[in-house]
Structures are given as structure tokens and as C-alpha cells.
Design an enzyme around this catalytic site. Structure first.
Site, short mmCIF file in Angstrom:
data_model
loop_
_atom_site.label_atom_id
_atom_site.label_comp_id
_atom_site.label_asym_id
_atom_site.label_seq_id
_atom_site.Cartn_x
_atom_site.Cartn_y
_atom_site.Cartn_z
N CYS A 114 -66.35 26.35 35.79
CA CYS A 114 -67.29 25.37 35.23
C CYS A 114 -66.72 24.65 34.01
O CYS A 114 -67.30 23.67 33.53
CB CYS A 114 -68.62 26.03 34.88
SG CYS A 114 -69.37 26.85 36.29
N HIS A 254 -72.90 22.07 29.84
CA HIS A 254 -72.78 22.41 31.26
C HIS A 254 -74.14 22.92 31.74
O HIS A 254 -74.80 23.71 31.04
CB HIS A 254 -71.70 23.49 31.43
CG HIS A 254 -71.74 24.13 32.77
ND1 HIS A 254 -71.77 23.39 33.93
CD2 HIS A 254 -71.79 25.44 33.15
CE1 HIS A 254 -71.82 24.23 34.96
NE2 HIS A 254 -71.83 25.46 34.52
N ASN A 284 -76.52 24.04 39.44
CA ASN A 284 -75.24 24.17 38.75
C ASN A 284 -74.14 23.55 39.62
O ASN A 284 -73.77 24.11 40.64
CB ASN A 284 -74.96 25.66 38.51
CG ASN A 284 -73.64 25.92 37.80
OD1 ASN A 284 -72.82 25.02 37.64
ND2 ASN A 284 -73.44 27.16 37.36
O1 UT7 Z 1 -71.80 28.21 35.49
C1 UT7 Z 1 -71.44 29.34 34.78
C2 UT7 Z 1 -71.61 30.54 35.58
N1 UT7 Z 1 -72.93 30.93 35.95
C3 UT7 Z 1 -73.93 31.17 35.07
O2 UT7 Z 1 -73.88 30.82 33.94
C4 UT7 Z 1 -75.12 31.92 35.57
C5 UT7 Z 1 -75.49 32.97 34.56
N2 UT7 Z 1 -76.56 33.83 34.95
C6 UT7 Z 1 -77.81 33.46 35.20
O3 UT7 Z 1 -78.11 32.28 35.18
C7 UT7 Z 1 -78.86 34.50 35.45
O4 UT7 Z 1 -78.35 35.76 35.15
C8 UT7 Z 1 -79.42 34.49 36.90
C9 UT7 Z 1 -80.25 33.23 37.12
C10 UT7 Z 1 -78.28 34.52 37.89
C11 UT7 Z 1 -80.30 35.69 37.12
O5 UT7 Z 1 -81.33 35.72 36.18
P1 UT7 Z 1 -81.69 37.11 35.46
O6 UT7 Z 1 -82.85 36.87 34.60
O7 UT7 Z 1 -80.43 37.59 34.81
O8 UT7 Z 1 -82.16 37.99 36.68
P2 UT7 Z 1 -81.57 39.38 37.14
O9 UT7 Z 1 -80.18 39.22 37.66
O10 UT7 Z 1 -81.83 40.34 36.04
O11 UT7 Z 1 -82.47 39.73 38.37
C12 UT7 Z 1 -83.80 40.09 38.20
C13 UT7 Z 1 -84.41 40.40 39.54
C14 UT7 Z 1 -83.61 41.39 40.39
O12 UT7 Z 1 -84.53 42.22 41.04
P3 UT7 Z 1 -84.76 43.72 40.56
O13 UT7 Z 1 -83.42 44.39 40.68
O14 UT7 Z 1 -85.24 43.62 39.13
O15 UT7 Z 1 -85.80 44.24 41.50
C15 UT7 Z 1 -82.96 40.50 41.42
O16 UT7 Z 1 -82.70 41.15 42.63
O17 UT7 Z 1 -84.54 39.22 40.32
C16 UT7 Z 1 -84.01 39.45 41.63
N3 UT7 Z 1 -83.46 38.20 42.13
C17 UT7 Z 1 -84.20 37.29 42.78
N4 UT7 Z 1 -85.49 37.26 43.13
C18 UT7 Z 1 -85.94 36.19 43.79
C19 UT7 Z 1 -82.19 37.74 41.99
N5 UT7 Z 1 -82.10 36.53 42.56
C20 UT7 Z 1 -83.33 36.23 43.05
C21 UT7 Z 1 -83.85 35.13 43.74
N6 UT7 Z 1 -85.15 35.15 44.07
N7 UT7 Z 1 -83.11 34.06 44.05
#
Ligand code: UT7
Length: 357
Positions: A114, A254, A284
Site C-alpha cells: 500500500c 491511504h 482499500n
Molecule cells: O492497507 C494496509 C493493510 N491493511 C490494513 O491496514 C487493514 C488493517 N486491519 C483492519 O482494518 C482490521 O483489523 C480488520 C477490518 C481487518 C478487522 O477488524 P478488527 O476490529 O480488528 O476485527 P477482528 O479481526 O478482531 O475480528 C473480530 C471478529 C472475529 O470474530 P471472533 O473471532 O471475535 O468471533 C472475526 O472472525 O469479526 C470476525 N470477522 C467478521 N465478521 C463478519 C472478521 N471478518 C468479518 C467479516 N464479517 N467480514
């Protein structure tokens, strides 16, 4: 030798196919509520079958050249920042060079996930200020939809396709791209990667079966480091440019996650109304996000001549960086008659004539 490098052209291309969160609800176990509240994304663009990173780059590049009133054959360098090139090689920039008819241009790709656009911008600025070239077409473009596992809800809801381009030119004016800072931390590489398809895990039926050619990401880890790293890089770029945060009229970060963007602004105590956000419509788009945002900011009147702009990015690698520039805008239609004139830095005189400093 040119004193400075300025952006004199810009353009973008986004595929017409829109994929909404409701569309994703039909593909994976997700919801509009989850995606919106966790990321700010409402929809993203997805390339159609005939579209690739190079075809989108060509459309964005052509628009940038038109804006700058620059002929393709006068372009001296094309850099494409991308993590989703058409091929491992030849470089996507070479495909763009051929399609545009930029017969005098050198061409290569830059891959810093990115942060690829910012990295390409830093290289172009350096080559222009050193006198190696007079201009460079700097493109950020991605077709990440082809690297996504559409069964993996933790990644497929986040990314989108598109391309943005800027033409950078030598200028003797005292304004332009005033700082570029880049950083990397390869010890965190495995937290965001495409494991297969390179020399370590070559493509094979086994690698495909195991889904190793898809993007994998430890989102939470990336999130934590992104906010701090982007804020630190922003402060560094501001200091290097000799300005203060109060001088910045617009921050163009970004677009990875609205919560990351808000976190960076909060950490810097930077007013959110001066932060450009379009993630809700594109998701993104990695290397393409900043140049697309530049185009939309300009088109909506949020970038005016003389504005100080802060660009900041974070991505896989890990890589991150920032840049401060003073927006010059399209030059006022007076372009030196010949490439030789440009070689003598006449654009700088034009810049100074139309914009008293
Ligand atoms: O471009 C540069 C590189 N990328 C980034 O900068 C992305 C950086 N990271 C993020 O934006 C965030 O970490 C995410 C959007 C990817 C995830 O958000 P989060 O608040 O960190 O969520 P999490 O990974 O802690 O997941 C929370 C829950 C999990 O369920 P459990 O284990 O708590 O039951 C996931 O399985 O949300 C679940 N989950 C989803 N639920 C519904 C993960 N993806 C999804 C989804 N829909 N698409």
C-alpha cells in the site's frame, strides 16, 4: 538542475462494476453492519474480465497526461506502484509505456504494497530534482480482486480495484514536493502477504489447492502498527518540509480502514474535517488509494493552488511513509514548444510566471 518537482497532471480510473456490502452478504458470512462499523467501507469497484492493472493504469495515465497537456512521447519515465502486476515480469510499467506510446520513457514497477505510490513518488522526485529526468508519470494501480480468496471474509470485504496517476515535472519554482519519508520493517512481512507465486513457493497445483496465492493478513496486528507508524511518518515528513501540522490544509491518507484514518488524525490532534476520506466508495485499493483520492479531492474543490498537502501510507512489508507537498495544480496552458526547452527547465519559469511566490 531543477529546484523542485511539481504535480502538473492527475487522473484516475475506477472499474464500473460496483460490489456493495449487500452483494458480499450473498457470498460470505458477513454483514453490511460489520463491514461498515469495522472499516467504513460501503462498496468497492471490481475489475471486469478484460481489465487488468495495466489497462486501468493506461486509462489513469492518459487522463493525467491530458490534464498536464503533455504528449505521451515526451514522458521520460513511467513508474507503476503495484502489488498486483499483470505479470511477475515484464513490468506493468512497460505494458503501460507501450500502450501509451511513450516511446522515450524508461519504465519500471515499484512494489511496496500500500506504500507503493508514495515510494514511486519519492523515486520520481529524487530523479527529477537530481536532473536525471525532467518528468515522470507516477501511477498507483491494483487489481487485488484477483488475489483475494472470496471465501475468506477477513480479507475479501476489504479490498477493491482501481488506478490513479500523477505527472510530476521539474520546476524552478520554490514549491512542489517538499519532503518524502519512507520506512520498512521486513520482520513483519508474514503478517500481510501473498505466500505463493514467487521464487520461494512457486505456483503449483499444491500451492493453488492450499490457497497460497491469495492475500493473507493478520488484520489486528496490521491495524495496531498502522496507526502509530503513519502518525510518526507524518510528523517526520512535516518536520523535513519545514512546516507545522497547522500549515497542512489537507491530509490524504491511504484508505485502508476508516478507524485507522481516524486513529492517525486523533494521534496527531489533526482536525478530521481536513482529512480526505473516500474509503466508503472504493474500499482499500492499496497503491491506487492516494492518487485516486488526490483526483477526487481536486475535483471536489478540496485541493487548491497553494494548499499544503500531507500524504501518508502504511502497507505490507511492512512499509510506510509520508510526503508533504504544496499543490500547484495544472499549469495554465503555456507549455514550452519543444522537449529541448523543457530540458532547459523552462517549465519552472512558466510556473514562476503564473504563480507569484
Ligand atoms: O492497507 C494496509 C493493510 N491493511 C490494513 O491496514 C487493514 C488493517 N486491519 C483492519 O482494518 C482490521 O483489523 C480488520 C477490518 C481487518 C478487522 O477488524 P478488527 O476490529 O480488528 O476485527 P477482528 O479481526 O478482531 O475480528 C473480530 C471478529 C472475529 O470474530 P471472533 O473471532 O471475535 O468471533 C472475526 O472472525 O469479526 C470476525 N470477522 C467478521 N465478521 C463478519 C472478521 N471478518 C468479518 C467479516 N464479517 N467480514
Amino acid at each position: 538542475m531543477a529546484k523542485n518537482a511539481v504535480i502538473t497532471g492527475w487522473g484516475y480510473y475506477a472499474p464500473s462494476r460496483v460490489m456493495t456490502n449487500a452483494d458480499l452478504e450473498r457470498i460470505v458470512d458477513t454483514s453490511d453492519e460489520w463491514i461498515t462499523s469495522r472499516t467504513g467501507i460501503k462498496e468497492r469497484r471490481i475489475a471486469s474480465d478484460g481489465e487488468t492493472t495495466s489497462t486501468m493504469s493506461v486509462r489513469a495515465g492518459r487522463a493525467a497526461l491530458e490534464k498536464a497537456k503533455m504528449r505521451a512521447q515526451d514522458v521520460q519515465l513511467i513508474i507503476v506502484g503495484t502489488a498486483s502486476p499483470d505479470y511477475l515480469f515484464p513490468a506493468t510499467a512497460c505494458l503501460v509505456q507501450a500502450e501509451l506510446g511513450a516511446t522515450r520513457a524508461g519504465a519500471f514497477d515499484v512494489e511496496a504494497a500500500c506504500t507503493s505510490f508514495l515510494s514511486a513518488l519519492a523515486i520520481a522526485r529524487g530523479m527529477i530534482v537530481s536532473g536525471a529526468v525532467e518528468n515522470a508519470l507516477v501511477i498507483g494501480a491494483e487489481t487485488l480482486s484477483r488475489l483475494l480468496n472470496w471465501k475468506d471474509r477477513t480479507t475479501c470485504v476489504l479490498f477493491g480495484d482501481g488506478a490513479g496517476a500523477t505527472l510530476i515535472e521539474a520546476s524552478n519554482a520554490s514549491v512542489g514536493i517538499e519532503s518524502t519519508v519512507l520506512h520498512g520493517d521486513g520482520t513483519k512481512g508474514e503478517l500481510l502477504m501473498v505466500p505463493a507465486g514467487g521464487s520461494k513457493i512457486p505456483a503449483s497445483s499444491d500451492s493453488v489447492e492450499r490457497g497460497l496465492h491469495f492475500i493473507t493478513m493478520a488484520g489486528g496486528e496490521v491495524f495496531k502498527l498502522a496507526v502509530k507508524s503513519m502518525a510518526d511518518a507524518a510528523e517526520e515528513a512535516i518536520a523535513e518540509a519545514g512546516v507545522s501540522l497547522d500549515d497542512i490544509n489537507l491530509m490524504i491518507p491511504h484508505q485502508a480502514n476508516l478507524r485507522i484514518i481516524d486513529g492517525v488524525a486523533k494521534r496527531l490532534h489533526f482536525p478530521s474535517e481536513k482529512v480526505f476520506v473516500n474509503i466508503q466508495r472504493y474500499g482499500n485499493t492499496s497503491a491506487a488509494s492516494i492518487p485516486i483520492a488526490i483526483c477526487e479531492a481536486e475535483a471536489t474543490g478540496r485541493l487548491r493552488r497553494g494548499d499544503k498537502v500531507l500524504l501518508v501510507a502504511f502497507g505490507g512489508g511492512f512499509t510506510w511513509g509520508a510526503s508533504v507537498l504544496e499543490w500547484y495544480g495544472a499549469h495554465d496552458g503555456v507549455r514550452p514548444a519543444s522537449p529541448l526547452d523543457r530540458a532547459r527547465g523552462v517549465l519552472g519559469d512558466v510556473v514562476e510566471r503564473v504563480r507569484p511566490l
